[in-house]
Design a protein around this motif. Sequence first.
Motif, PDB file in Angstrom:
ATOM      1  N   THR A 103      35.946 -18.558  -8.861  1.00 10.64           N
ATOM      2  CA  THR A 103      35.811 -17.549  -7.676  1.00 10.64           C
ATOM      3  C   THR A 103      34.350 -17.503  -7.383  1.00 10.64           C
ATOM      4  O   THR A 103      34.099 -17.697  -6.446  1.00 10.64           O
ATOM      5  CB  THR A 103      36.138 -16.101  -8.390  1.00 10.64           C
ATOM      6  OG1 THR A 103      37.562 -16.263  -8.748  1.00 10.64           O
ATOM      7  CG2 THR A 103      36.032 -15.146  -7.389  1.00 10.64           C
ATOM      8  N   ALA A 104      33.504 -17.482  -8.474  1.00 10.50           N
ATOM      9  CA  ALA A 104      32.077 -17.538  -8.130  1.00 10.50           C
ATOM     10  C   ALA A 104      31.567 -19.044  -7.340  1.00 10.50           C
ATOM     11  O   ALA A 104      30.955 -18.858  -6.327  1.00 10.50           O
ATOM     12  CB  ALA A 104      31.288 -17.636  -9.497  1.00 10.50           C
ATOM     13  N   LEU A 105      32.361 -20.068  -7.567  1.00 11.80           N
ATOM     14  CA  LEU A 105      32.079 -21.199  -6.853  1.00 11.80           C
ATOM     15  C   LEU A 105      32.423 -21.136  -5.740  1.00 11.80           C
ATOM     16  O   LEU A 105      31.820 -21.899  -4.554  1.00 11.80           O
ATOM     17  CB  LEU A 105      32.568 -22.658  -7.733  1.00 11.80           C
ATOM     18  CG  LEU A 105      31.623 -22.689  -9.121  1.00 11.80           C
ATOM     19  CD1 LEU A 105      32.529 -23.939  -9.818  1.00 11.80           C
ATOM     20  CD2 LEU A 105      30.403 -23.298  -8.659  1.00 11.80           C
ATOM     21  N   GLN A 106      33.725 -20.551  -5.468  1.00 11.96           N
ATOM     22  CA  GLN A 106      34.284 -20.480  -3.943  1.00 11.96           C
ATOM     23  C   GLN A 106      33.216 -19.642  -3.057  1.00 11.96           C
ATOM     24  O   GLN A 106      33.127 -20.020  -2.027  1.00 11.96           O
ATOM     25  CB  GLN A 106      35.596 -20.058  -4.137  1.00 11.96           C
ATOM     26  CG  GLN A 106      36.664 -20.945  -4.466  1.00 11.96           C
ATOM     27  CD  GLN A 106      37.993 -20.249  -4.833  1.00 11.96           C
ATOM     28  OE1 GLN A 106      37.894 -19.225  -4.952  1.00 11.96           O
ATOM     29  NE2 GLN A 106      39.011 -21.299  -4.828  1.00 11.96           N
ATOM     30  N   GLY A 107      32.569 -18.691  -3.538  1.00 10.07           N
ATOM     31  CA  GLY A 107      31.708 -17.959  -3.112  1.00 10.07           C
ATOM     32  C   GLY A 107      30.511 -18.631  -2.487  1.00 10.07           C
ATOM     33  O   GLY A 107      29.918 -18.476  -1.353  1.00 10.07           O
ATOM     34  N   ILE A 108      29.948 -19.380  -3.628  1.00  7.76           N
ATOM     35  CA  ILE A 108      28.725 -20.114  -3.349  1.00  7.76           C
ATOM     36  C   ILE A 108      29.036 -21.283  -2.381  1.00  7.76           C
ATOM     37  O   ILE A 108      28.240 -21.740  -1.392  1.00  7.76           O
ATOM     38  CB  ILE A 108      28.412 -20.697  -4.853  1.00  7.76           C
ATOM     39  CG1 ILE A 108      27.785 -19.970  -5.724  1.00  7.76           C
ATOM     40  CG2 ILE A 108      27.162 -21.952  -4.284  1.00  7.76           C
ATOM     41  CD1 ILE A 108      27.377 -20.411  -7.009  1.00  7.76           C
ATOM     42  N   ILE A 109      30.221 -21.914  -2.247  1.00  8.65           N
ATOM     43  CA  ILE A 109      30.564 -23.019  -1.423  1.00  8.65           C
ATOM     44  C   ILE A 109      30.687 -22.326  -0.029  1.00  8.65           C
ATOM     45  O   ILE A 109      30.050 -22.661   1.019  1.00  8.65           O
ATOM     46  CB  ILE A 109      31.965 -23.692  -1.740  1.00  8.65           C
ATOM     47  CG1 ILE A 109      31.780 -24.590  -2.778  1.00  8.65           C
ATOM     48  CG2 ILE A 109      32.510 -24.510  -0.469  1.00  8.65           C
ATOM     49  CD1 ILE A 109      32.950 -25.158  -3.574  1.00  8.65           C
ATOM     50  N   ALA A 110      31.088 -21.004   0.216  1.00  7.03           N
ATOM     51  CA  ALA A 110      31.466 -20.322   1.455  1.00  7.03           C
ATOM     52  C   ALA A 110      29.766 -20.136   1.843  1.00  7.03           C
ATOM     53  O   ALA A 110      29.691 -20.196   3.044  1.00  7.03           O
ATOM     54  CB  ALA A 110      32.181 -19.130   1.432  1.00  7.03           C
ATOM     55  N   SER A 111      28.916 -19.796   0.935  1.00  8.59           N
ATOM     56  CA  SER A 111      27.738 -19.340   1.461  1.00  8.59           C
ATOM     57  C   SER A 111      26.622 -20.449   1.905  1.00  8.59           C
ATOM     58  O   SER A 111      25.724 -20.355   2.800  1.00  8.59           O
ATOM     59  CB  SER A 111      26.943 -18.196   0.251  1.00  8.59           C
ATOM     60  OG  SER A 111      26.693 -19.093  -0.755  1.00  8.59           O
ATOM     61  N   VAL A 144      33.205 -27.965  -8.719  1.00 10.25           N
ATOM     62  CA  VAL A 144      32.659 -28.065  -7.681  1.00 10.25           C
ATOM     63  C   VAL A 144      33.148 -29.265  -6.823  1.00 10.25           C
ATOM     64  O   VAL A 144      33.861 -29.331  -5.620  1.00 10.25           O
ATOM     65  CB  VAL A 144      31.085 -28.093  -7.517  1.00 10.25           C
ATOM     66  CG1 VAL A 144      30.658 -28.667  -6.214  1.00 10.25           C
ATOM     67  CG2 VAL A 144      30.303 -26.959  -7.925  1.00 10.25           C
ATOM     68  N   LYS A 145      33.388 -30.494  -7.563  1.00 11.33           N
ATOM     69  CA  LYS A 145      33.815 -31.733  -6.959  1.00 11.33           C
ATOM     70  C   LYS A 145      35.228 -31.430  -6.605  1.00 11.33           C
ATOM     71  O   LYS A 145      35.868 -31.729  -5.454  1.00 11.33           O
ATOM     72  CB  LYS A 145      33.750 -32.841  -8.001  1.00 11.33           C
ATOM     73  CG  LYS A 145      34.312 -34.187  -7.710  1.00 11.33           C
ATOM     74  CD  LYS A 145      34.169 -34.994  -8.509  1.00 11.33           C
ATOM     75  CE  LYS A 145      32.760 -35.714  -8.672  1.00 11.33           C
ATOM     76  NZ  LYS A 145      32.627 -36.908  -9.616  1.00 11.33           N
ATOM     77  N   GLU A 146      36.247 -30.638  -7.657  1.00 11.33           N
ATOM     78  CA  GLU A 146      37.620 -30.681  -7.240  1.00 11.33           C
ATOM     79  C   GLU A 146      37.797 -29.417  -6.103  1.00 11.33           C
ATOM     80  O   GLU A 146      38.477 -29.729  -5.076  1.00 11.33           O
ATOM     81  CB  GLU A 146      38.148 -29.612  -8.408  1.00 11.33           C
ATOM     82  CG  GLU A 146      39.697 -29.554  -8.168  1.00 11.33           C
ATOM     83  CD  GLU A 146      39.947 -28.493  -9.423  1.00 11.33           C
ATOM     84  OE1 GLU A 146      40.843 -27.503  -9.112  1.00 11.33           O
ATOM     85  OE2 GLU A 146      39.751 -28.555 -10.614  1.00 11.33           O
ATOM     86  N   LEU A 147      36.789 -28.397  -5.940  1.00  8.42           N
ATOM     87  CA  LEU A 147      36.862 -27.724  -4.936  1.00  8.42           C
ATOM     88  C   LEU A 147      36.501 -28.109  -3.594  1.00  8.42           C
ATOM     89  O   LEU A 147      37.069 -27.830  -2.389  1.00  8.42           O
ATOM     90  CB  LEU A 147      36.088 -26.285  -5.067  1.00  8.42           C
ATOM     91  CG  LEU A 147      36.597 -25.386  -6.182  1.00  8.42           C
ATOM     92  CD1 LEU A 147      35.753 -24.299  -6.579  1.00  8.42           C
ATOM     93  CD2 LEU A 147      38.075 -24.810  -5.861  1.00  8.42           C
TER      94      LEU A 147
END
Length: 150
Positions: A103-111, A144-147
């Motif tokens: 969840t945190a990484l999805q937020g970072i990717i979006a930002s 991160v690679k997977e997302l």
Amino acid sequence: MSLEQNINGAIKTAMLAKAEAELRALRAIKAAVLVAKTAEGAPSELSEADELKLLQKLAKQRKDSLDIFRQQNREDLAKKEEEELAVIERYLPKQMDEAELRTALQGIIASTGASSPADMGKVMGAATKQLAGKADGKIISALVKELLTK
């Protein structure tokens, strides 16, 4: 209270309780703190971030040794590393589970606006700052690679 003060009090308690494994780990932490403080050009007091990095380094060393000892079927040595790792981890922040991390990484990717694996460096830079001490770097990198490849 600084890490060094916490460790000094814990060493005394461990000595009184005759907790050998705990004492071994606490002395290792204290030694690492002293080495860091007496390094050339080092400040007299370590910042919280420096203390965190130091503890993470000690934990990583224990984990690496643990893997090696298990591969070599040296359970006696692996047990010592496991005991020390448990003590060191008490001074580290609580680790995030995979769902929280995702969840945190999805937020970072979006930002960061990342959309492909080419943006991995941008995401990793933000993630390592934001999640320092809360998750292992290898796990962050794999997620991160997977997302980013979805």
